[in-house]
Design a protein around this motif. Structure first.
Motif, short mmCIF file in Angstrom:
data_model
loop_
_atom_site.label_atom_id
_atom_site.label_comp_id
_atom_site.label_asym_id
_atom_site.label_seq_id
_atom_site.Cartn_x
_atom_site.Cartn_y
_atom_site.Cartn_z
N UNK A 1 33.41 1.32 5.55
CA UNK A 1 34.52 1.46 6.48
C UNK A 1 35.54 2.49 5.96
N UNK A 2 35.80 2.45 4.64
CA UNK A 2 36.71 3.44 4.06
C UNK A 2 36.14 4.85 4.23
N UNK A 3 34.83 4.97 4.00
CA UNK A 3 34.18 6.27 4.18
C UNK A 3 34.34 6.78 5.61
N UNK A 4 34.20 5.89 6.57
CA UNK A 4 34.31 6.29 7.98
C UNK A 4 35.72 6.77 8.28
N UNK A 5 36.71 6.09 7.70
CA UNK A 5 38.10 6.53 7.90
C UNK A 5 38.29 7.94 7.37
N UNK A 6 37.83 8.19 6.13
CA UNK A 6 38.03 9.50 5.52
C UNK A 6 37.26 10.59 6.26
N UNK A 7 36.06 10.27 6.75
CA UNK A 7 35.30 11.26 7.51
C UNK A 7 36.00 11.60 8.82
N UNK B 1 42.36 19.78 -6.93
CA UNK B 1 41.36 20.18 -7.92
C UNK B 1 41.40 19.30 -9.17
N UNK B 2 42.61 18.95 -9.61
CA UNK B 2 42.73 18.09 -10.79
C UNK B 2 42.02 16.77 -10.57
N UNK B 3 42.27 16.17 -9.42
CA UNK B 3 41.62 14.89 -9.11
C UNK B 3 40.11 15.07 -9.01
N UNK B 4 39.68 16.21 -8.48
CA UNK B 4 38.23 16.44 -8.35
C UNK B 4 37.57 16.52 -9.72
N UNK B 5 38.29 17.06 -10.71
CA UNK B 5 37.75 17.11 -12.07
C UNK B 5 37.58 15.71 -12.65
N UNK B 6 38.54 14.84 -12.40
CA UNK B 6 38.45 13.47 -12.89
C UNK B 6 37.30 12.72 -12.22
N UNK B 7 37.14 12.94 -10.92
CA UNK B 7 36.04 12.29 -10.21
C UNK B 7 34.71 12.83 -10.70
N UNK B 8 34.63 14.15 -10.92
CA UNK B 8 33.39 14.75 -11.44
C UNK B 8 33.07 14.20 -12.83
N UNK C 1 42.58 3.61 2.02
CA UNK C 1 42.85 3.18 0.64
C UNK C 1 42.74 1.67 0.50
N UNK C 2 43.29 0.94 1.49
CA UNK C 2 43.23 -0.52 1.46
C UNK C 2 41.78 -1.01 1.53
N UNK C 3 41.00 -0.41 2.42
CA UNK C 3 39.61 -0.83 2.58
C UNK C 3 38.81 -0.55 1.32
N UNK C 4 39.07 0.59 0.70
CA UNK C 4 38.37 0.91 -0.54
C UNK C 4 38.73 -0.11 -1.63
N UNK C 5 40.01 -0.43 -1.72
CA UNK C 5 40.44 -1.41 -2.71
C UNK C 5 39.83 -2.78 -2.50
N UNK D 1 41.57 18.51 0.86
CA UNK D 1 40.57 18.23 -0.17
C UNK D 1 40.70 16.84 -0.78
N UNK D 2 41.86 16.23 -0.65
CA UNK D 2 42.00 14.86 -1.18
C UNK D 2 41.01 13.93 -0.50
N UNK D 3 40.73 14.20 0.77
CA UNK D 3 39.73 13.39 1.49
C UNK D 3 38.35 13.59 0.88
N UNK D 4 38.05 14.80 0.44
CA UNK D 4 36.75 15.07 -0.17
C UNK D 4 36.61 14.33 -1.52
N UNK D 5 37.68 14.31 -2.30
CA UNK D 5 37.59 13.58 -3.58
C UNK D 5 37.44 12.08 -3.34
N UNK D 6 38.12 11.57 -2.30
CA UNK D 6 37.95 10.15 -1.97
C UNK D 6 36.52 9.85 -1.52
N UNK D 7 35.97 10.74 -0.69
CA UNK D 7 34.60 10.55 -0.24
C UNK D 7 33.61 10.67 -1.40
N UNK D 8 33.90 11.55 -2.34
CA UNK D 8 33.05 11.68 -3.53
C UNK D 8 33.09 10.41 -4.36
#
Length: 420
Positions: A50-56, A99-106, A40-44, A66-73
């Motif tokens: 680097x943030x992507x690598x952490x989440x992967x 799922x709610x967060x995924x809708x916002x990201x989509x 989260x800090x790296x993304x901010x 799934x929260x990791x998937x929405x962050x990666x998306x």
């Protein structure tokens, strides 16, 4: 100190090589909760890879998270990899806590692709799932604000206020409401909200809209003050100059208005509307040479702008520069649809240059649009009188007097013709 903390400190200090070393250690040795916070800090901070690598890394350990998937998306969208983002989001099912967060990201993804219908569907689905969720209300408000559906935007901004939010995601809700009401033409409501915006949120856009709203309400002194102060603080805010020039012109402060317009042209030298506005201001100052300079430039910048072309034509008519007026307007008569003002202005110039046949054609072309316009009819009477067309003159003159029965000059002319 953990490796994650050490890495962040090194990044802040600009020690990139050391930070990279600490990053590798963090991935290998820090606990998962720390790693998630690091992501989260790296993304901010904008370190997306680097943030992507952490989440992967975490997703390998927690494939059901799934929260990791929405962050990666989200990261994929930021990097322009929309297909990759969709792949992550497709894996988040409706029964998932994320799922709610995924809708916002989509919705964010489809909005970047300007697929607004799909964006709205995603946001409305999120609203059905969580109608009291502030993030959803804010997303809907922002979406409708973006596409210009201001009444809908107002609804969701008000829901945020009802839930106790005066700002959200560094956006002042009163400011948004003010902008929405202003764009809807509800200027009194707009000004009330714009004046509630907290000082830290009074951006140049908010200040400009405040001045523009005051101008629309006829509060000329307030508009002049607001826009003048905006220009003092942000002299590159080009839109403020024509608005301030308008406020000054309405107060008959023509010299000041011209100075502001000229300053605006120094900032935005390709603004044809501002050149045209400057010409209109100069018309009050009697400087025909400067007026022609501005109109010529405006026309050069946007030769297809009919409003500017007719403004230029009216000036040429006033200056009795009929040859130039004909050269300006005659090509326009070859278009499929011609503004009747073009024909009227041409008729005046052809009549004055004694091309009476062409003048007659243009008067007739303009006549349907100006059949009840006293000024046009009086000029047409003059044309018929000059060309000796008594049969056309009398009915036109009679119709004119039906509209302007107190015109003594034209009454005398009618009496003269009837006597004759």
């Amino acid at each position: 100190m953990t490796y994650s903390e050490q890495m962040l400190d090194q990044l802040q200090a600009g020690q990139l090589e050391a930070a990279q070393s600490s990053f590798r250690q963090a991935l290998a040795k820090d606990d998962d909760e720390l790693l998630f916070s690091l992501g989260e800090e790296l993304y901010g901070l904008g370190f997306l890879q680097q943030a992507q690598r952490v989440y992967l890394t975490l997703l390998e350990r927690y494939p059901a998270e799934d929260e990791l998937r929405t962050n990666l998306a989200t990261i994929a969208i930021d990097e322009g990899h929309n297909d990759e983002a969709l792949s992550y989001l497709a894996q988040v099912k409706p029964d998932s806590p994320a799922y709610l967060e995924s809708l916002l990201v989509a919705a964010d993804l489809y909005q970047t692709e300007e697929e607004f219908e799909v964006t709205e569907q995603k946001l409305q689905e999120a609203y059905r799932i969580a109608p009291d969720e502030p993030a959803v209300e804010f997303a809907l408000g922002e979406f409708y604000f973006l596409i210009g559906h201001y009444d809908e935007a107002i609804r969701y901004y008000f829901e945020l206020i009802k839930h106790g939010y005066t700002d959200f995601a560094k956006v002042d809700i009163a400011g948004r409401l003010g902008m929405c009401y202003a764009q809807s033409g509800q200027f009194k409501q707009a000004l009330g909200y714009l004046q509630q915006v907290k000082p830290e949120y009074r951006t140049s856009d908010i200040r400009f809209q405040t001045g523009l709203t005051e101008l629309s309400l006829g509060q000329l002194d307030a508009a002049e003050k607001e826009l003048s102060e905006l220009i003092e603080d942000d002299d590159q805010y080009a839109s403020a100059y024509p608005a301030l020039a308008t406020a000054l012109t309405k107060q008959h402060k023509y010299q000041q208005a011209l100075k502001v317009a000229q300053e605006g042209l120094a900032v935005d030298q390709y603004n044809e509307q501002l050149y045209a506005q400057a010409a209109a201001i100069v018309s009050h100052l009697g400087n025909a040479k400067l007026m022609k300079k501005y109109l010529t430039k405006a026309h050069e910048l946007d030769p297809d702008n009919l409003t500017i072309t007719l403004q230029y034509s009216n000036f040429l008519l006033h200056q009795h520069d009929d040859k130039e007026n004909i050269a300006l307007l005659a090509p326009l008569t070859e278009e499929d649809e011609v503004d009747p003002q073009v024909y009227w202005n041409l008729a005046r110039s052809y009549q004055r240059t004694e091309d009476f046949a062409q003048a007659g054609k243009d008067y007739q072309a303009a006549a349907p649009a100006y059949a009840d316009n006293p000024t046009f009819l009086k000029e047409l009477v003059g044309y018929y009188q000059e060309t000796g067309q008594r049969d056309h003159l009398l009915p036109t003159l009679c119709h004119y007097l039906e509209l302007e029965p107190t015109d003594a000059e034209m009454q005398d002319l009618l009496a003269e013709y009837e006597e004759y």
